[in-house]
Design an enzyme around this catalytic site. Structure first.
Site, PDB file in Angstrom:
ATOM      1  N   ASP A 452     -23.695  50.199  30.223  1.00 26.63           N
ATOM      2  CA  ASP A 452     -25.036  50.125  29.635  1.00 26.63           C
ATOM      3  C   ASP A 452     -26.056  50.362  30.743  1.00 26.63           C
ATOM      4  OD1 ASP A 452     -24.338  49.541  27.068  1.00 26.63           O
ATOM      5  OD2 ASP A 452     -24.379  47.379  27.312  1.00 26.63           O
ATOM      6  N   ASP A 754     -23.295  44.191  25.517  1.00 25.89           N
ATOM      7  CA  ASP A 754     -23.952  42.882  25.422  1.00 25.89           C
ATOM      8  C   ASP A 754     -24.262  42.474  23.986  1.00 25.89           C
ATOM      9  OD1 ASP A 754     -25.994  44.644  24.922  1.00 25.89           O
ATOM     10  OD2 ASP A 754     -27.072  44.260  26.785  1.00 25.89           O
TER      11      ASP A 754
END
Length: 1013
Positions: A452, A754
């Site tokens: 990410d 996440d």
């Protein structure tokens, strides 16, 4: 051997292995000396079956409870309840059992009898707005009446239990019987103490092996216990005494008001107080994957379930072992972790060598006994047998059993666990929590990392630095005056902007216990709320002015968040925010500099797109805020419109790149690991950050999710190796990318995530890496490793440790197989050619301990060095026992066998040995030389390809301590324990020669390393 291992032990994967595969390899391991020890760190399949049965029972129970409660609404009347005296005396009006029956049984009628959720809150002496009182007396009373939110854990096993388990070794039991018989026969024929020496020597050796093994296993179990505690650290947001605060789930009490958001785990049983779009996944409790809607009509929330969508306030009613989750958790945890592929492979190696060892042991025993019979036949005494003959046969049997002890490398699979436990403990200090053992070793083979951007490559400390309102760009800073920013911007536009910021948010502005303003929420929400406060906005006033009719929280599929507000004068207004170009595409109007709402013409659209690109090229995250008037016909059941909005403005949020990320990416690239950025952000922002991190190169491709989705399988095969950045990606895009990398390109893939929607990609990847700070509980549950500081550099550290574990186990296997080969061949060939064995049972037990427990401690706990990240990754197809290892094993074995055989055949002549004790002295020399060959081979095994094996040796205290202890005890055994160990004190020249023969193995090992393979 490698082919045999792949065919029979290669079905077990790093994760998601089938139960058939787990059962199959267990059945193939039929030569196991100590099943309790060998299979201690493997999955308990019977407990898993039990847990699934409980889940099925829960599913049926909850289904029936819902049906019964629906029927009860129509038929049951006049339910009454009286609280027990002790509950009333403590200041409450309802007992724990009654609360448990309402929530677990989904009893709507009972809930109504108690006055609904508000009535329950009153009876629990709490307030849905202010939470419980935190005075110590009040909390203690609550704990006494309702219990605490802790679950029964398996007891920490004491040291003596590990001693008992170590004694379960079948070969040690047989040797103990041999020792007992030896004691009886010896004392009967030779008297005490002379006749007891052999027997006591074996007993002492067995006890030493048992206590060293038990100590190692006990320390290992304590390390796993500490890691388990870390895994269970979950914090939740609650309101207590009117203040929002974070507390551990284990401190929760009935009456607490918990704030749940998408991705959270429900920490206890409770009731829905207020919230929006709540979808609960109950699969962990019931096995049912279909999500359940939770609202005022169905307000029951069960511990252990996950929030799939929405947010809410929850009133805690039942905690700890009173909940179904508490009862299930004990059984689930006993199921244990799946065994790792390396553990299974080494069980396979142990099985192969065990079979060979058993064959050699039987042949050796047969040859020795046949030799005794031949001797007695020649003497003509084959009809007369005495105690000495019985003792000799017993000694032969003990030697044969000890050959099995040495030949079955029980320590191989356990060395994996030892190395992994050591690495996991060290990684914990480096901010990485390993949830599954296999992840640690798999990470060492990783060839690709899909990371990410936000929070992993960047700091996740966000601030609004630029804003475009009414078509004008303004700089934003914390020191600016509100009037200077707002000058030239119409009041109506500022008012609409503040209404959008403070209402359409997942964050909150609260006062903490010190009466200071605190902003809660994700970093993006925090940045926007800070911006709103800078503009002079009042969060509480804005929230109280308008009533919320409907709310759709942000998720990574829609890339937007929307809220519908009911206006005081009638009618509704919807506010929407999200990815700048996505929201702008949904707008057909804009607020101009005069505060008027005007249609968006092509020139205005191009101007706003240029501004988005300008912000993005400066590596800013861009968000667009918009609104729409809906009129009075809207109802909560209607979907929120997806177009026809009026653009309020665009904000640019700065999220700086983390220090050290560029260097970490470079380390990965030099280690042969490809780093890709997968983000939901604008493509220009993503490219700017990727270039800054060193991820995007001139040969790489940056692509957007929607474009990626349109590609055919053939196009993807060509395209994926070149993709370095994927922007505006959905969780499905991430999943597709990971799947193709793993299956089509056969890469070993690590993925960071996440959010709740990242769970499928984390599950699909070889190693799922969840973020410890920004990550949701759902993401953490699906991950194999939790990066506690959300830092990309920590991922590189995990890769380095993974490589270290893999290499350490290879070193240990090389070392142990060398000892196996030599000990087997020496004893077998001696038995066949000379009629006796140079190494006795006691000596073989000592050698076994050097190569098994002590060898594992020394070699499997070597810390990583920077050179590990300069070699290519092993990848998916690498052989565990490599050609390099076979070269070293065979070369070193040949040297050691030559030394021992030379000493055996020419030793008496070389050392001028004659007389009655010459055989004992020669055997002592052989034993001493053999042990020192292992000591120096252990040092040589520190490097499998490099000549310099001393580099960093003093940094590994365990290695130095093990080596020192081995040499010290060897001296004791030779010089002082001769009666028990069948040794004779050596002279200094004899010591010098036997140590030199061992040392000579090191230059020979260095020469062998130069042979190309």
């Amino acid at each position: 051997m490698e082919r045999y291992l792949k065919e029979n032990f290669g079905e077990v994967k790093p994760k998601n292995s089938s139960e058939e595969a787990l059962q199959r390899w267990r059945k193939l391991c039929w030569i196991v000396k100590n099943p309790k020890r060998r299979f201690r760190f493997t999955a308990n399949l019977s407990k898993r079956f039990e847990a699934r049965a409980i889940q099925r029972s829960n599913q049926e129970k909850f289904r029936i409870a819902v049906l019964v409660s629906q029927a009860a609404l129509q038929f049951i009347q006049g339910i009454t309840y009286t609280a027990p005296k002790e509950v009333k005396a403590a200041g409450f009006q309802i007992c724990a059992d009654e609360l448990g029956s309402i929530v677990e049984g989904h009893k709507v009628k009972k809930l109504e009898v108690h006055g609904g959720v508000k009535g329950i809150a009153e009876k629990l002496s709490t307030s849905v707005a202010y939470g419980i009182d935190t005075a110590e007396d009040s909390l203690n009373q609550r704990k006494e009446i309702y219990g605490i939110n802790k679950f029964i854990e398996s007891q920490v096993r004491g040291f003596w239990l590990f001693v008992w388990e170590a004694l379960q070794d079948l070969t040690l039991m047989i040797l103990a019987v041999c020792a007992f018989v030896s004691l009886i026969v010896g004392i009967t024929t030779e008297g005490w103490p002379k006749g007891a020496h052999d027997g006591l020597g074996i007993v002492a050796s067995i006890l030493l092996v048992v206590f060293v093994t038990a100590t190692s296993d006990y320390k290992q179990s304590l390390q796993f216990k500490d890691l388990d505690k870390e895994k269970k650290k979950i914090r939740v947001q609650v309101t207590r005494n009117g203040y929002r605060q974070k507390i551990s789930i284990y401190d929760l009490l009935p009456g607490d008001i918990v704030h749940l958001a998408i991705g959270d785990q429900v920490p206890a049983d409770g009731l829905f107080v207020s919230g929006y779009s709540m979808l609960i996944n109950e699969s962990s409790l019931t096995g049912e994957s279909e999500p359940v809607n939770v609202n005022a009509e169905n307000p029951f929330l069960l511990s252990g379930t996950k929030v799939q969508d929405g947010s809410c306030k929850m009133l805690v009613t039942t905690v700890g072992m009173r909940t179904q989750w508490g009862k299930l958790l004990g059984t689930l945890s006993e199921g244990g972790d799946d065994e790792t592929p390396l553990q299974v492979k080494l069980n396979g190696v142990a099985t192969i060598i065990g079979k060979i060892g058993l064959f050699f042991a039987v042949i050796t025993f047969a040859v020795l006994v046949q030799g005794l019979f031949s001797h007695k036949l020649q003497e003509g005494s084959h009809w007369s047998w005495c105690g000495d003959d019985a003792l000799e046969i017993l000694e032969y049997f003990a030697v044969a059993v000890t050959i099995v002890v040495v030949a079955v490398p029980e320590g191989l699979p356990l060395a994996v666990t030892l190395s992994l436990a050591f690495a996991m403990k060290k990684m914990m200090n480096d901010k990485a929590l390993i949830r599954h053992l296999a992840a640690c070793e798999t990470m060492g083979s990783a060839t690709s990392i899909c990371s990410d951007k936000t929070g992993t490559l960047t700091t996740n400390h966000m601030t609004v630095v630029k804003a475009c309102i009414c078509g004008e760009i303004r700089e934003v800073s914390s020191s600016m005056e509100m009037s200077s920013f707002c000058s030239g911007i119409p009041d109506s536009a500022v008012k609409m902007l503040l209404q959008s910021i403070f209402n359409n948010t997942g964050g909150e502005v609260v006062k903490n216990e010190k009466n200071k303003i605190e902003i809660l929420g994700t970093p993006t929400e925090t940045a926007l709320l800070e911006f709103g406060l800078l503009l002079g906005g009042d969060f509480q006033a804005q929230q109280q002015a308008l009533k919320i009719a409907k709310l759709e929280p942000f998720n990574s599929v829609k890339k937007r968040m929307s809220i519908v507000l009911e206006l005081p004068g009638g009618g509704f207004r919807v506010h929407c925010k999200g990815g700048a170009e996505i929201i702008l595409a949904a707008c057909d109007k804009v607020i101009n500099l005069n505060g008027e709402v005007v249609p968006l013409d092509e020139a205005s659209i191009n101007h706003l797109k240029d501004i988005i690109e300008l912000f993005a090229n400066e590596a800013l995250r861009t968000l667009c805020l918009a609104y729409m008037e809906l009129g009075s016909e809207f109802s909560a059941e209607n979907p929120i419109p997806s177009e026809g909005y009026t653009c309020i403005g665009i904000v640019g949020i700065k999220d700086p790149v983390r220090p050290g990320v560029k260097e970490s990416v470079a380390v990965c690239q030099s280690a042969g690991i490809t780093v890709r950025m997968v983000t939901g952000d604008n493509i220009n922002t993503a490219k700017a950050i990727a270039r800054e991190c060193g991820i995007l190169t001139d040969k790489g491709i940056a692509i957007e999710g929607p474009e990626f989705r349109k590609k055919t399988e053939e196009e993807l095969r060509e395209l994926i190796p070149q993709i370095q950045v994927m922007a505006r990606s959905s969780p499905l895009d991430k999943h597709t990318l990971v799947k193709h990398l793993r299956t089509t390109l056969e890469e070993v893939v690590a993925v960071t995530g996440d959010g709740t929607n990242d769970a499928p990609a984390l599950h699909e990847a070889d190693i799922g890496l969840a973020m410890g700070i920004a990550g949701t509980e759902v993401a953490k549950e699906s991950a194999d490793v939790i990066i506690l500081d959300d830092n990309f550099s920590t991922i590189v550290t995990v890769a380095k440790w993974g490589r270290s574990v893999y290499l350490n186990i290879q070193k240990f296997v090389q070392f142990q197989l060398t000892v196996n080969v030599v000990a087997l061949i020496v004893n077998f060939s001696s038995a066949c050619l000379t009629g006796n064995t140079p190494l006795t049972a006691v000596q073989l037990l000592w050698v076994n301990m050097i190569m098994d427990t002590l060898g594992a401690l020394a070699l499997a706990t070597e810390p990583p060095n920077d050179d590990l990240m300069k070699r290519p990754p092993v990848g998916r197809k690498g052989n565990f026992i490599s050609n390099v290892m076979w070269r070293n094993i065979l070369g070193q074995s040949f040297y050691q066998f030559t030394v021992i055989w030379y000493l055996q055949t020419a030793g008496k002549t070389v050392f001028h040995l004659d007389g009655p004790g010459s055989d004992l002295i020669l055997n002592t020399l052989i034993f001493n030389s053999f042990v020192f060959c292992q000591v120096f081979n252990e040092i040589s095994s520190r490097e499998m390809e490099k000549i310099n094996v001393f580099k960093g040796i003093l940094n590994n205290y365990v290695f130095v301590a093990v080596l020192t202890c081995t040499v010290f005890f060897q001296i004791i055994i030779i010089e002082f324990l001769g009666t028990f160990a069948n040794t004779y004190p050596l002279t200094l020249p004899q010591w010098f020669i036997s140590v030199s023969l061992g040392f000579l193995g090191m230059p020979i090992a260095a020469a062998i390393k130069m042979i190309p393979v």
